[in-house]
Motif scaffolding. Structure first.
Motif, PDB file in Angstrom:
ATOM      1  N   VAL A 223      -0.609  -9.589   6.618  1.00  0.00           N
ATOM      2  CA  VAL A 223       0.560  -8.741   6.898  1.00  0.00           C
ATOM      3  C   VAL A 223       0.923  -7.917   5.667  1.00  0.00           C
ATOM      4  O   VAL A 223       1.198  -6.712   5.762  1.00  0.00           O
ATOM      5  N   GLN A 224       0.917  -8.579   4.515  1.00  0.00           N
ATOM      6  CA  GLN A 224       1.301  -7.894   3.288  1.00  0.00           C
ATOM      7  C   GLN A 224       0.280  -6.822   2.904  1.00  0.00           C
ATOM      8  O   GLN A 224       0.648  -5.801   2.322  1.00  0.00           O
ATOM      9  N   TYR A 225      -0.982  -7.040   3.206  1.00  0.00           N
ATOM     10  CA  TYR A 225      -2.011  -6.030   2.927  1.00  0.00           C
ATOM     11  C   TYR A 225      -1.644  -4.706   3.586  1.00  0.00           C
ATOM     12  O   TYR A 225      -1.672  -3.642   2.955  1.00  0.00           O
ATOM     13  N   TRP A 226      -1.319  -4.754   4.873  1.00  0.00           N
ATOM     14  CA  TRP A 226      -1.021  -3.520   5.598  1.00  0.00           C
ATOM     15  C   TRP A 226       0.330  -2.946   5.198  1.00  0.00           C
ATOM     16  O   TRP A 226       0.509  -1.717   5.173  1.00  0.00           O
ATOM     17  N   PHE A 227       1.276  -3.808   4.885  1.00  0.00           N
ATOM     18  CA  PHE A 227       2.559  -3.332   4.358  1.00  0.00           C
ATOM     19  C   PHE A 227       2.311  -2.582   3.046  1.00  0.00           C
ATOM     20  O   PHE A 227       2.803  -1.463   2.841  1.00  0.00           O
ATOM     21  N   HIS A 228       1.553  -3.195   2.176  1.00  0.00           N
ATOM     22  CA  HIS A 228       1.242  -2.650   0.858  1.00  0.00           C
ATOM     23  C   HIS A 228       0.503  -1.318   1.000  1.00  0.00           C
ATOM     24  O   HIS A 228       0.839  -0.316   0.332  1.00  0.00           O
ATOM     25  N   ARG A 229      -0.486  -1.296   1.866  1.00  0.00           N
ATOM     26  CA  ARG A 229      -1.290  -0.082   2.039  1.00  0.00           C
ATOM     27  C   ARG A 229      -0.459   1.044   2.647  1.00  0.00           C
ATOM     28  O   ARG A 229      -0.657   2.230   2.308  1.00  0.00           O
ATOM     29  N   THR A 230       0.468   0.690   3.520  1.00  0.00           N
ATOM     30  CA  THR A 230       1.350   1.693   4.122  1.00  0.00           C
ATOM     31  C   THR A 230       2.220   2.366   3.067  1.00  0.00           C
ATOM     32  O   THR A 230       2.451   3.577   3.116  1.00  0.00           O
ATOM     33  N   PHE A 231       2.685   1.593   2.103  1.00  0.00           N
ATOM     34  CA  PHE A 231       3.524   2.148   1.043  1.00  0.00           C
ATOM     35  C   PHE A 231       2.721   3.056   0.105  1.00  0.00           C
ATOM     36  O   PHE A 231       3.306   3.860  -0.611  1.00  0.00           O
TER      37      PHE A 231
END
Length: 393
Positions: A223-231
């Motif tokens: 989940v954090q990977y995609w959150f991080h990549r989105t930012f």
């Protein structure tokens, strides 16, 4: 005409003294640890005197321990002794004098025998004690490690921009109540409207503890990977995340530099799989403690190439590449625990035995907490930056 420096400027200059003049017998270490213990003692005395305002309820068990006040008393006595030793040994007196004044202030406030003062309980508290426990525990873990096995041996404990990062650490610790409330709001909403998931949650809770912990690590990292990549992908969101990337030096404290809004959103999104799928409370508590320590490790100034291990478990060198300023470091290594997620989605970068040369962002992020707080809202998109910004033009 030479401008005369004020006391705080002298204290900052003394804290930032070159390593060459901090040798044993110089009085620097006694002054520094005297100041650290004096501040820890003062903050604990304040938390004991005004528990409704400055004490974290979860730490009440610690403060109710019979030996806690004795520990506070010993802390203050040690700060006095170290302050006096620094005053005797060191030509510059700012460190020792500051430690002595703060320690005496703690004693005048009531010292270890201070009794709670009745205050109006508004149900709002600032975790001053939580800040002290966090800082001392993490600092004692990583500061010596960075001293004895550093990646950059010339980097000092009080390196460039250390004040900003320490303030971020203070804010995130003292605002633990507000952060927790806002971050858990989505999970509470989902739990309140998913009673039909109870059987699934019971099955999850019945899994062995170690299995639950590993699953939580993978789920939150995904989940954090995609959150991080989105930012990194969208310019407006990048404005928030650029604050974190603006650190020009990497150490265990640099990870605390994160915009307040991003902290809330990150904790909210990562708490969803943990809170709504039925994992045991002890697993969640262990994960939170693990992440606090592991995040500090990933940002720490410690050497070790770990060429094989870094392909499977995130290491400091793996994460340092995420913070690198050179072109090859842009938009890589988003995972926090498992680099295999980056391999799956084409963002893995781990050149053998090489570290980034510089850290930061290719744009001018302002200095200071207040200026960085408003930066995402006033930021003008530069002509250069991450791949995300280039593709958004």
């Amino acid at each position: 005409m030479v401008k005369k420096r004020g006391f705080l400027e002298k204290l900052e200059a003394d804290l930032q003294s070159p390593i060459e003049v901090r040798g044993f017998g110089s009085g620097w270490f006694s002054g520094f640890f005297g100041l650290l213990l004096a501040l820890a003692g003062l903050f604990m005395v304040i938390a004991l005197r005004f528990p409704d305002w400055f004490a974290t309820p979860e730490l009440k068990t610690l403060k109710d321990w019979t030996g806690f006040r004795a520990a506070v008393h010993i802390t203050l006595l040690a700060s006095y002794a170290l302050a006096l030793l620094s005053l005797l040994l060191r030509p510059r007196k700012s460190l020792g004098f500051s430690a002595l004044v703060i320690g005496i202030s703690a004693a005048l406030l009531g010292g270890a025998n201070v009794q709670p003062q009745e205050t109006r309980d508004w149900g709002i508290f600032f975790g001053l004690d939580f800040f002290v426990v966090n800082l001392i525990a993490t600092g004692l873990m990583f500061a010596p490690l960075e001293r004895f096995v550093p990646h950059r041996a010339k980097q000092r404990l009080f390196r460039i921009e250390w004040r900003e990062d320490l303030f971020y650490y203070l804010v995130s610790s003292m605002m633990v109540q507000a952060l927790t409330f806002l971050a858990l709001a989505p999970s509470k909403f989902v739990n309140a409207h998913t009673n039909s998931w109870d059987m699934f949650r019971d099955n999850v809770a019945s899994l062995p503890w170690a299995v639950q912990f590993v699953i939580v690590l993978f789920l939150t990292d995904f989940v954090q990977y995609w959150f991080h990549r989105t930012f990194h992908r969208y310019p407006f969101l990048w404005g928030f995340h650029a604050v974190h990337h603006s650190a020009k030096a990497m150490d265990w404290l640099a990870g605390s530099r994160m915009h307040f809004i991003e902290i809330i959103l990150l904790r909210g999104i990562t708490s969803l799989p943990m809170m709504v799928l039925g994992f045991a409370p002890s697993v969640l508590q262990a994960y939170i403690a693990f992440v606090y320590v592991y995040s500090s490790l990933l940002h720490a100034n410690v050497r070790g190439d770990f060429n094989w291990l870094g392909h499977w478990i995130a290491t400091p060198r793996f994460h340092h590449w995420h913070h690198g300023l050179e072109r090859e470091a842009f938009d890589v290594n988003f995972a926090i625990h498992f680099p295999i997620i980056d391999k799956m989605f084409g963002t893995f970068h781990f050149p053998e035995s090489r570290w980034p040369k510089d850290y930061g962002v290719p744009e001018q992020v302002p200095k200071g907490y207040a200026a960085q707080f408003v930066y995402p809202f006033v930021r003008k998109q530069p002509d250069y930056g991450t791949d995300a910004e280039a593709s958004a033009d």
